[in-house]
Design a protein around this motif. Structure first.
Motif, PDB file in Angstrom:
ATOM      1  N   GLU A 147      22.279 -56.090  -8.068  1.00 25.20           N
ATOM      2  CA  GLU A 147      22.944 -54.785  -8.131  1.00 25.20           C
ATOM      3  C   GLU A 147      23.074 -54.182  -6.733  1.00 25.20           C
ATOM      4  N   LYS A 148      24.293 -53.787  -6.376  1.00 28.80           N
ATOM      5  CA  LYS A 148      24.561 -53.255  -5.043  1.00 28.80           C
ATOM      6  C   LYS A 148      23.813 -51.944  -4.788  1.00 28.80           C
ATOM      7  N   LEU A 149      23.470 -51.229  -5.852  1.00 27.90           N
ATOM      8  CA  LEU A 149      22.752 -49.972  -5.712  1.00 27.90           C
ATOM      9  C   LEU A 149      21.486 -50.149  -4.872  1.00 27.90           C
ATOM     10  N   TYR A 150      20.723 -51.205  -5.147  1.00 27.10           N
ATOM     11  CA  TYR A 150      19.473 -51.419  -4.427  1.00 27.10           C
ATOM     12  C   TYR A 150      19.723 -51.781  -2.971  1.00 27.10           C
ATOM     13  N   LEU A 151      20.770 -52.524  -2.710  1.00 26.68           N
ATOM     14  CA  LEU A 151      21.102 -52.868  -1.328  1.00 26.68           C
ATOM     15  C   LEU A 151      21.548 -51.623  -0.566  1.00 26.68           C
ATOM     16  N   ASP A 152      22.320 -50.762  -1.206  1.00 26.32           N
ATOM     17  CA  ASP A 152      22.746 -49.524  -0.559  1.00 26.32           C
ATOM     18  C   ASP A 152      21.551 -48.638  -0.223  1.00 26.32           C
ATOM     19  N   ARG A 153      20.571 -48.589  -1.123  1.00 25.57           N
ATOM     20  CA  ARG A 153      19.375 -47.789  -0.844  1.00 25.57           C
ATOM     21  C   ARG A 153      18.574 -48.384   0.314  1.00 25.57           C
ATOM     22  N   ALA A 154      18.545 -49.702   0.379  1.00 27.89           N
ATOM     23  CA  ALA A 154      17.865 -50.355   1.494  1.00 27.89           C
ATOM     24  C   ALA A 154      18.546 -50.009   2.820  1.00 27.89           C
ATOM     25  N   LYS A 155      19.873 -50.049   2.829  1.00 28.76           N
ATOM     26  CA  LYS A 155      20.619 -49.712   4.044  1.00 28.76           C
ATOM     27  C   LYS A 155      20.370 -48.260   4.444  1.00 28.76           C
ATOM     28  N   ALA A 156      20.317 -47.374   3.474  1.00 30.76           N
ATOM     29  CA  ALA A 156      20.060 -45.963   3.769  1.00 30.76           C
ATOM     30  C   ALA A 156      18.673 -45.778   4.383  1.00 30.76           C
ATOM     31  N   PHE A 157      17.712 -46.528   3.878  1.00 32.66           N
ATOM     32  CA  PHE A 157      16.361 -46.409   4.409  1.00 32.66           C
ATOM     33  C   PHE A 157      16.284 -46.946   5.834  1.00 32.66           C
ATOM     34  N   VAL A 158      17.006 -48.025   6.110  1.00 32.29           N
ATOM     35  CA  VAL A 158      17.054 -48.567   7.464  1.00 32.29           C
ATOM     36  C   VAL A 158      17.661 -47.541   8.418  1.00 32.29           C
ATOM     37  N   GLY A 159      18.704 -46.875   7.971  1.00 35.48           N
ATOM     38  CA  GLY A 159      19.303 -45.841   8.804  1.00 35.48           C
ATOM     39  C   GLY A 159      18.332 -44.718   9.100  1.00 35.48           C
ATOM     40  N   PHE A 160      17.551 -44.345   8.104  1.00 33.91           N
ATOM     41  CA  PHE A 160      16.536 -43.314   8.305  1.00 33.91           C
ATOM     42  C   PHE A 160      15.502 -43.766   9.332  1.00 33.91           C
ATOM     43  N   LEU A 161      15.049 -45.021   9.210  1.00 32.96           N
ATOM     44  CA  LEU A 161      14.065 -45.533  10.161  1.00 32.96           C
ATOM     45  C   LEU A 161      14.629 -45.622  11.576  1.00 32.96           C
ATOM     46  N   TYR A 162      15.889 -45.984  11.695  1.00 36.80           N
ATOM     47  CA  TYR A 162      16.505 -46.110  13.012  1.00 36.80           C
ATOM     48  C   TYR A 162      16.448 -44.787  13.770  1.00 36.80           C
ATOM     49  N   ASP A 163      16.634 -43.697  13.037  1.00 35.22           N
ATOM     50  CA  ASP A 163      16.635 -42.381  13.672  1.00 35.22           C
ATOM     51  C   ASP A 163      15.248 -41.773  13.810  1.00 35.22           C
ATOM     52  N   ASP A 164      14.377 -42.002  12.833  1.00 36.16           N
ATOM     53  CA  ASP A 164      13.133 -41.240  12.758  1.00 36.16           C
ATOM     54  C   ASP A 164      11.849 -42.047  12.897  1.00 36.16           C
ATOM     55  N   ALA A 165      11.944 -43.388  12.951  1.00 35.77           N
ATOM     56  CA  ALA A 165      10.723 -44.192  13.010  1.00 35.77           C
ATOM     57  C   ALA A 165       9.800 -43.822  14.169  1.00 35.77           C
ATOM     58  N   PRO A 166      10.317 -43.554  15.392  1.00 37.08           N
ATOM     59  CA  PRO A 166       9.389 -43.222  16.498  1.00 37.08           C
ATOM     60  C   PRO A 166       8.499 -42.022  16.204  1.00 37.08           C
ATOM     61  N   LYS A 167       8.972 -41.105  15.373  1.00 35.99           N
ATOM     62  CA  LYS A 167       8.165 -39.933  15.048  1.00 35.99           C
ATOM     63  C   LYS A 167       7.172 -40.208  13.927  1.00 35.99           C
ATOM     64  N   LEU A 168       7.370 -41.312  13.199  1.00 33.43           N
ATOM     65  CA  LEU A 168       6.573 -41.581  12.010  1.00 33.43           C
ATOM     66  C   LEU A 168       5.483 -42.623  12.213  1.00 33.43           C
ATOM     67  N   ILE A 169       5.708 -43.584  13.099  1.00 36.72           N
ATOM     68  CA  ILE A 169       4.815 -44.741  13.128  1.00 36.72           C
ATOM     69  C   ILE A 169       3.493 -44.467  13.808  1.00 36.72           C
ATOM     70  N   VAL A 170       3.412 -43.440  14.646  1.00 38.97           N
ATOM     71  CA  VAL A 170       2.142 -43.121  15.288  1.00 38.97           C
ATOM     72  C   VAL A 170       1.826 -41.656  15.019  1.00 38.97           C
ATOM     73  N   PRO A 171       1.064 -41.371  13.962  1.00 36.23           N
ATOM     74  CA  PRO A 171       0.694 -39.991  13.670  1.00 36.23           C
ATOM     75  C   PRO A 171      -0.283 -39.463  14.719  1.00 36.23           C
ATOM     76  N   PRO A 172      -0.474 -38.159  14.776  1.00 34.44           N
ATOM     77  CA  PRO A 172      -1.449 -37.611  15.733  1.00 34.44           C
ATOM     78  C   PRO A 172      -2.812 -38.273  15.573  1.00 34.44           C
ATOM     79  N   GLY A 173      -3.356 -38.737  16.673  1.00 34.31           N
ATOM     80  CA  GLY A 173      -4.639 -39.426  16.620  1.00 34.31           C
ATOM     81  C   GLY A 173      -4.526 -40.897  16.292  1.00 34.31           C
TER      82      GLY A 173
END
Length: 217
Positions: free
Chosen positions: A155-181
């Motif tokens: 089902e393409k729905l799941y692939l589209d959601r995967a692509k959306a999540f990758v786009g989110f990570l591309y923009d925001d991953a640097p702020k998420l992968i190393v929390p304070p401390g």
């Protein structure tokens, strides 16, 4: 395989011994006194390994019966799964505990249980575990599970959601992968850092061949 099967038989025997006080669940295991359900050190992870190995008809039925028990006892409102037997708290949705890890196991179960001498796939509605796995789309919001479900259903729905999540990570991953401390190890780790993101992006180049690192084969 001849060396491996005695280990499989010991795992099954241990699961049956652990389930003696629960007639509804054929297999159950304890870790430090707790009957965990998750994919890391619990029931889902053990079943996932067993699903890759040739089983007798009786052993295969016990594995499928345990999966049916888990499906029957999920949280009805969210579709999530308890972290351990009898735990009423619906708060963990991760690979280690909850629907995220169980989804991979059910997708694997839908492919059929290897039998000694042949391969079989259930045909009844009850044994279409992939239909249950597909229901996790409303509960799990982690991309690698979307890729597992995309491989299962097409089902393409799941692939589209995967692509959306990758786009989110591309923009925001640097702020998420190393929390304070957080540590430098977290920054480059598989499950919390850049290595996991790199694996995901590599999988997106060929989503039909994607695999959860270190777990799916």
């Amino acid at each position: 395989m001849a060396l491996l099967m005695p280990v499989v038989e010991a795992v099954l025997a241990g699961g049956r011994a652990g389930a003696l006080d629960n007639v509804s669940c054929p297999l159950m295991y304890r870790r430090h006194g707790t009957r965990y359900w998750g994919a890391v050190h619990g029931l889902a992870g053990i079943l996932h390994v067993l699903l890759h190995l040739p089983l007798s008809a009786v052993d295969a039925e016990d594995v499928k019966g345990t999966l049916r028990y888990m499906v029957r006892n999920r949280f009805p409102r969210t579709g999530n799964y308890p972290s351990s037997e009898g735990n009423p708290r619906d708060r963990l949705v991760s690979w280690a505990h909850g629907a995220t890890g169980v989804a991979i196991v059910l997708c694997k179960a839908d492919q059929g249980v290897p039998r000694r001498g042949h391969r079989s796939r259930g045909s009844s509605v009850e044994e279409r575990f992939g239909e249950e796995g597909g229901a996790f789309g409303r509960c799990v919001r982690q991309c690698i599970r979307f890729l597992s479900l995309y491989r299962l259903t097409g089902e393409k729905l799941y692939l589209d959601r995967a692509k959306a999540f990758v786009g989110f990570l591309y923009d925001d991953a640097p702020k998420l992968i190393v929390p304070p401390g957080g540590s430098i190890e977290q920054k480059y780790s598989l499950f919390q850092g850049l290595v996991g993101i790199a694996c995901l992006m590599f999988d997106m180049a060929s989503p039909e061949n994607s695999r959860f690192p270190g777990f799916e084969m």
